[in-house]
Each structure stands twice: as structure tokens, then as C-alpha cells.
Write a protein that holds these residues in place. Structure first.
Motif, short mmCIF file in Angstrom:
data_model
loop_
_atom_site.label_atom_id
_atom_site.label_comp_id
_atom_site.label_asym_id
_atom_site.label_seq_id
_atom_site.Cartn_x
_atom_site.Cartn_y
_atom_site.Cartn_z
N LEU A 105 0.87 -1.18 0.00
CA LEU A 105 0.00 0.00 0.00
C LEU A 105 0.90 1.22 0.00
CD1 LEU A 105 -2.71 -0.78 2.72
CD2 LEU A 105 -3.13 -0.53 0.29
N LEU A 106 0.60 2.20 -0.86
CA LEU A 106 1.37 3.45 -0.90
C LEU A 106 0.38 4.61 -0.86
CD1 LEU A 106 2.59 1.39 -3.36
CD2 LEU A 106 4.40 3.08 -3.26
N ALA A 107 0.71 5.64 -0.09
CA ALA A 107 -0.16 6.81 -0.02
C ALA A 107 0.65 8.06 0.27
CB ALA A 107 -1.23 6.63 1.06
N ASP A 108 0.15 9.20 -0.20
CA ASP A 108 0.67 10.51 0.21
C ASP A 108 -0.54 11.42 0.44
OD1 ASP A 108 -0.16 11.45 -2.31
OD2 ASP A 108 1.85 11.36 -3.17
N ARG A 109 -0.32 12.71 0.52
CA ARG A 109 -1.43 13.63 0.80
C ARG A 109 -2.48 13.64 -0.31
NH1 ARG A 109 -0.05 17.85 4.71
NH2 ARG A 109 2.15 17.83 5.28
N ASN A 110 -2.08 13.26 -1.53
CA ASN A 110 -2.97 13.41 -2.68
C ASN A 110 -3.36 12.12 -3.38
OD1 ASN A 110 -2.75 16.37 -2.64
ND2 ASN A 110 -0.61 15.98 -3.19
N GLU A 111 -2.55 11.08 -3.23
CA GLU A 111 -2.78 9.86 -4.01
C GLU A 111 -2.60 8.62 -3.16
OE1 GLU A 111 -0.52 9.27 -7.59
OE2 GLU A 111 -1.04 11.22 -8.40
N ALA A 112 -3.27 7.53 -3.58
CA ALA A 112 -3.06 6.21 -2.94
C ALA A 112 -2.98 5.15 -4.03
CB ALA A 112 -4.20 5.91 -1.98
N TRP A 113 -2.11 4.16 -3.79
CA TRP A 113 -1.87 3.10 -4.76
C TRP A 113 -1.79 1.74 -4.06
CZ3 TRP A 113 -0.84 3.73 -10.13
CH2 TRP A 113 -0.75 5.06 -10.57
N VAL A 114 -2.16 0.69 -4.79
CA VAL A 114 -1.82 -0.67 -4.40
C VAL A 114 -0.85 -1.18 -5.46
CG1 VAL A 114 -2.67 -3.03 -4.07
CG2 VAL A 114 -4.03 -1.10 -3.27
N LEU A 115 0.26 -1.76 -5.00
CA LEU A 115 1.25 -2.37 -5.89
C LEU A 115 1.35 -3.84 -5.51
CD1 LEU A 115 3.71 -2.49 -7.85
CD2 LEU A 115 5.12 -1.65 -5.96
N GLU A 116 1.20 -4.73 -6.50
CA GLU A 116 1.29 -6.16 -6.23
C GLU A 116 2.31 -6.79 -7.16
OE1 GLU A 116 -2.93 -6.87 -4.10
OE2 GLU A 116 -2.85 -7.57 -6.18
N THR A 117 3.06 -7.77 -6.64
CA THR A 117 4.16 -8.34 -7.40
C THR A 117 4.09 -9.87 -7.46
OG1 THR A 117 5.71 -8.68 -5.55
CG2 THR A 117 5.62 -6.46 -6.51
N ALA A 118 4.70 -10.41 -8.51
CA ALA A 118 4.90 -11.85 -8.65
C ALA A 118 6.27 -11.99 -9.30
CB ALA A 118 3.81 -12.46 -9.53
N GLY A 119 7.28 -12.36 -8.50
CA GLY A 119 8.65 -12.35 -9.02
C GLY A 119 9.03 -10.93 -9.43
N ARG A 120 9.52 -10.78 -10.66
CA ARG A 120 9.87 -9.44 -11.16
C ARG A 120 8.68 -8.74 -11.81
NH1 ARG A 120 16.02 -8.80 -12.23
NH2 ARG A 120 16.85 -10.70 -11.33
N TYR A 121 7.57 -9.44 -11.93
CA TYR A 121 6.38 -8.88 -12.59
C TYR A 121 5.53 -8.13 -11.56
CZ TYR A 121 7.88 -11.80 -16.42
OH TYR A 121 8.63 -12.37 -17.42
N TRP A 122 4.78 -7.13 -12.03
CA TRP A 122 4.00 -6.33 -11.09
C TRP A 122 2.81 -5.66 -11.79
CZ3 TRP A 122 3.59 -1.13 -12.36
CH2 TRP A 122 4.54 -0.63 -13.28
N ALA A 123 1.82 -5.30 -10.99
CA ALA A 123 0.68 -4.50 -11.45
C ALA A 123 0.37 -3.49 -10.34
CB ALA A 123 -0.53 -5.39 -11.71
N ALA A 124 -0.07 -2.31 -10.75
CA ALA A 124 -0.41 -1.26 -9.78
C ALA A 124 -1.78 -0.69 -10.09
CB ALA A 124 0.64 -0.15 -9.81
N GLN A 125 -2.50 -0.37 -9.03
CA GLN A 125 -3.84 0.21 -9.17
C GLN A 125 -3.90 1.50 -8.37
OE1 GLN A 125 -6.89 -2.17 -7.35
NE2 GLN A 125 -8.55 -0.80 -7.92
#
Length: 315
Positions: A105-125
Motif C-alpha cells: 500500500l502506498l499513499a501521500d497527501r494526494n494519491e493512494a496506490w496498491v502495488l502487487e508483485t509476482a517475481g519481477r512482474y507487477w501490477a499497480a492500481q
């Protein structure tokens, strides 16, 4: 120097406050002086686990915080380093390796993200409204905002996705038969989501503290040899004139811990009571690793443990 790997230095790093297992370099969760917050969880996927020493997900948490001035920048730092160095190595201070991939989970004052990984592969929402939780499983479906350039081709070549129709990251990369711990995580994920939805529109720091203390959902764990080691709640005001406040327990089991506030100010000094001791001959740094154990408890942890023993003897 990360937990296992040495990587190129950044020209400038941000001040960070971290909640971390004392033996390693990275962190489970933390914040930086720009109001960026990152936390991680273990996940098991169809990609093979890298037992060779690489970056830990916890190293990526710290690297994102040290090198990212915003949640999006931290995400870019973390994914670039993941693609370059991969993730792997034991996540536990024990001779038998315990290895997993990571979700964040990543967040700052303006934005929030979910980052998920499988090995070196990844997807972010990118999360644009409401609330979002993660819980030891892949949870990004087709709502992908950014992804590894080879992600879909990897899924197609492995036979995890036909290449036609909607692409779901979680469906393609999740294990068909989950380890028992992952099965239990499904109920925790749904319970967490429900607890957040019950307070939709009026979630406060106190709301989140109460959710993190919730035993029935399995979010607060103190059983079967597992215990929630630390909890963190951050308040990130949209008004840049107001400071971000980060509350840490710094002791296990939030149901009986106090959340203590931390604010970045000029000339701040770390509190010695919550700094774990360092060791010249550290078994986590000597090869072969983890051949002996040392007592890493800090002063506040020891006092907290003594209080627990007293509470258990005399209700």
C-alpha cells in the motif's frame, strides 16, 4: 547496502521513520518527510520463489520511502528496482529460508496506490476514492493503472491467460491451490473490507486503530505462534500547511499497545527506547547466516513484555 544486496546509491534521500524487523535493513512500513507512506505484506504466487539473495519486499519499502517524494515516485522507484534486481532471500531470521513475494500500500497527501508483485512482474492500481485494504493475497483484478511491460505476455506464455478477453492480474498470477495461511487470509481480507465499509465517509485515525485492534477478523493476531508485531496509522492532511502525523505502537499486539504520534521536525533525534541494539558479530550478516540468535528487543519492547507477564499473572 540493503539486507542482502548492495545497489547504487541515490544522490539524495528523504528522512524516514520505519517500523522494521531489527535484523534486516528494510522495513515492514514507514513514512518519509514528504508525507509518503508505504507498507508491505507477503504473498505467494505462480511465479517461482527466489531463494537466491536479492531485494526483500521490506528493502523495497525503505527504498521507495528514501527515494520517492510522492506515492507515485515511490512506486516508480520500487518497480524499477524490482525489475532490475528481483526479489528473494529469506524474510525470517532462521536457518530454514522463509521466502515470499510482496504486495504494497502506498499513499501521500494526494494519491493512494496498491502495488502487487509476482517475481519481477507487477501490477499497480491507483485508488481514487473510498478505502482499500490488502491481506496476503493478490487483489488487483482488471483495474490496472500501470504494469510491468511484459506482464500479459508472461501470463499468456505460461497458459495462465488465453490472451483473449479481460485480463485479471489476480486471476492469472494467483496460485490455484493456496497455502493454508493464504486461505485464512481471504476471510481477513473480506473482514477488513467490511470493517472499512461500515465507517465509509467518516473514517478517522481512531477508526483505523480500532480495526487494527480487531481480533475477530484476524487482523489483530495473537495466537498459534504468530503475533501482530507492530501497527501504524498515518494522518495525511490535504492542506500542506498541516503536518502529517504517524502513529506507531512500536510494541506487539495493538489491542494492548498505545499508538504513539511521530511528526517530522527539524533536528529530530531518534528515541533510544525504540532502537534495537546492534551487534559487531551479527548472525544475520555473517555467512552462513542465522547460525545463532541474539536478543534484539529494545527497551520499550522489554518493558511491554514485563507488563504483559504481570497482566497475565494478575488480571
Amino acid at each position: 547496502q540493503c539486507t542482502y544486496l548492495e545497489i547504487e546509491q541515490a544522490e539524495r534521500t528523504h528522512a524516514v521513520v520505519l517500523s522494521r524487523p531489527a535484523w534486516l535493513w528494510g522495513a515492514e512500513m514507514g513514512a518519509n518527510d514528504c508525507g509518503v507512506c508505504v507498507g508491505n505484506e507477503g504473498v505467494w504466487t505462480r511465479e517461482p520463489l527466489g531463494e537466491a539473495e536479492a531485494l526483500l519486499g521490506m528493502d523495497l519499502v525503505r527504498l521507495g520511502l528514501e527515494r520517492g517524494g510522492s506515492a507515485r515516485e515511490a512506486l516508480e522507484v520500487m518497480t524499477a528496482l524490482l525489475e532490475r534486481y528481483g526479489q528473494g532471500g529469506s524474510c525470517k531470521e532462521e536457518p530454514v529460508p522463509f521466502v515470499y513475494h510482496n504486495t504494497f500500500l502506498l499513499a501521500d497527501r494526494n494519491e493512494a496506490w496498491v502495488l502487487e508483485t509476482a517475481g519481477r512482474y507487477w501490477a499497480a492500481q491507483r485508488i481514487r476514492e473510498g478505502s482499500r485494504n490488502i491481506s496476503n493475497q493478490l487483489s488487483i483484478g482488471s483495474e490496472i493503472t500501470a504494469e510491468h511491460p511484459g506482464l500479459r505476455e508472461r501470463a499468456r506464455s505460461q497458459g495462465w491467460w488465453s490472451g483473449a478477453g479481460e485480463f485479471s492480474f489476480a486471476r492469472a498470477f494467483s496460485l490455484e491451490k493456496q497455502p493454508p495461511r493464504m486461505e485464512a487470509a481471504k476471510a481477513r481480507f473480506h473482514a477488513g473490507r467490511e470493517l472499512l465499509q461500515q465507517h465509509a465517509g467518516h473514517i478517522t485515525a481512531e477508526t483505523l486503530m480500532s480495526i487494527l485492534r480487531d481480533k475477530d477478523s484476524g487482523i489483530c493476531v495473537d495466537a498459534e505462534g504468530f503475533r501482530t508485531a507492530g501497527s501504524m496509522v498515518s494522518v495525511l492532511p490535504r492542506d500542506p500547511a498541516l503536518p502529517c502525523v504517524h502513529f506507531f505502537t512500536a510494541t506487539p499486539d495493538p489491542s494492548r499497545s498505545v499508538f504513539k504520534p511521530f511528526v517530522f521536525v527539524a533536528g529530530i533525534k531518534p528515541a533510544p527506547q525504540v532502537r534495537s541494539p546492534t551487534f559487531l558479530q551479527d548472525p544475520a550478516k555473517q555467512i552462513p547466516r542465522f547460525q545463532s540468535s541474539v536478543d534484539r528487543r529494545h527497551e520499550l519492547y522489554r518493558r511491554h513484555q514485563a507488563a504483559l507477564e504481570l497482566m497475565e499473572r494478575d488480571r
